[in-house]
Design a protein around this motif. Structure first.
Motif, short mmCIF file in Angstrom:
data_model
loop_
_atom_site.label_atom_id
_atom_site.label_comp_id
_atom_site.label_asym_id
_atom_site.label_seq_id
_atom_site.Cartn_x
_atom_site.Cartn_y
_atom_site.Cartn_z
N PHE A 1 3.25 0.40 -0.69
CA PHE A 1 2.52 1.62 -0.99
C PHE A 1 1.02 1.40 -0.86
N THR A 2 0.56 0.21 -1.26
CA THR A 2 -0.87 -0.10 -1.21
C THR A 2 -1.38 -0.14 0.22
N ALA B 1 -1.38 3.34 1.76
CA ALA B 1 -2.51 4.14 1.28
C ALA B 1 -3.80 3.77 2.02
N GLN C 1 -3.19 5.57 -3.64
CA GLN C 1 -1.81 5.13 -3.84
C GLN C 1 -1.00 6.16 -4.63
N THR D 1 2.60 7.86 -3.52
CA THR D 1 3.76 7.94 -4.41
C THR D 1 4.24 9.38 -4.55
#
Length: 298
Positions: free
Chosen positions: A18-19, A22, A29, A33
């Motif tokens: 996810f990091t 992003a 982030q 999500t």
């Protein structure tokens, strides 16, 4: 642009982070999500699961990624076709090349191609042949150019430009003043070789077998991960190395390396372009037509 939530999913699925997704998408982030959560609610399935500190695709996520890959490719085809109607060539071309090709063969043609097609954004990643093949299978790149002999049935291989691998030593080496040496004489000298998985090593190993020599017959001083590291090592040792002629043009002109001919051994090969079977990649084809003209006409 693809449905943005699907594009967020696609990016997370490729990065498995996810990091990182992003950062690539230039959003927060929590926003990543949220988009994933909305997509999961829409389809009524979980697309990712936690594995400790890492994430991985669920079975549903793997199916979603397969479809996202197709949608992404179709969008890029749409973008190319519509731009072509306007007489424009634009888009993003992701190239992958094995180390020798990326460092010594492609830069001149990339510079000329950019001059002519400044609206096409090109990225180039390098690695050994196995890594480039895998990147293409994973759809991380659109086009690969490699140097190995082993062909995977999922990929389409086409000869690109010819290459010759030659035996090289620094000019102070005892063999450097010889016009030719025998295959048997090679067993008395130490060698530097590329790492396993390298297309160059694969080609060398095959050629030596044709004249009755196995790699284990040669004193191997070291396996190194790049041609540049082999060249640097050669400057400071009495080792021998098999290197693409493309990689030593400047050293031969400077007189710091010598090519040593071997009786009965000629290691010629083509570099290959590779595409996924069945895929139509118009930007890749545009680049390849340009590159072949470059190498055919100089």
């Amino acid at each position: 642009m693809l449905d943005f939530r699907l594009y967020v999913f696609y990016t997370v699925a490729k990065k498995l982070s996810f990091t990182k997704a992003a950062a690539e998408l230039h959003i927060t982030q929590p926003a990543v999500t949220r988009h994933i959560h909305e997509l999961e609610q829409q389809f009524g399935v979980a697309l990712f699961e936690r594995a400790g500190k890492q994430i991985r695709l669920t079975p549903a996520g793997k199916i979603a990624l397969d479809h996202a890959e197709i949608i992404h490719a179709n969008y890029r085809q749409l973008e190319f076709d519509l731009n072509s109607l306007k007489g424009q060539h634009s888009g993003v071309l992701r190239l992958g090349a094995s180390s020798t090709v990326a460092q010594y063969v492609l830069p001149p043609v990339l510079a000329r191609f950019h001059d002519k097609h400044a609206d096409i954004t090109i990225s180039l990643v390098s690695g050994n042949t196995e890594q480039i093949e895998q990147a293409l299978l994973n759809r991380d790149i659109d086009l690969g150019i490699v140097e190995g002999r082993t062909h995977l049935h999922e990929l389409r291989y086409t000869p690109f430009v010819p290459d010759e691998i030659v035996l090289v030593a620094r000019t102070e080496h005892p063999l450097a003043q010889r016009d030719e040496v025998s295959v048997e004489e090679l067993k008395a000298y130490h060698f530097l070789l590329r790492e396993r998985g390298s297309g160059t090593l694969e080609v060398i190993e095959h050629a030596l077998r044709q004249v009755g020599v196995k790699l284990v017959d040669l004193p191997i001083e070291m396996y190194l991960g790049s041609t540049e590291s082999i060249k640097s090592y050669l400057f400071h040792s009495n080792c021998l190395a098999f290197i693409s002629i493309y990689a030593i043009e400047s050293e031969l002109k400077a007189g710091s390396f010598r090519v040593i001919d071997i009786q009965g051994l000629d290691i010629s090969r083509p570099f290959y372009t590779i595409l996924r079977q069945g895929d139509a990649e118009p930007l890749s084809e545009t680049f390849l037509r340009f590159a072949r003209r470059h190498y055919n006409h100089g």
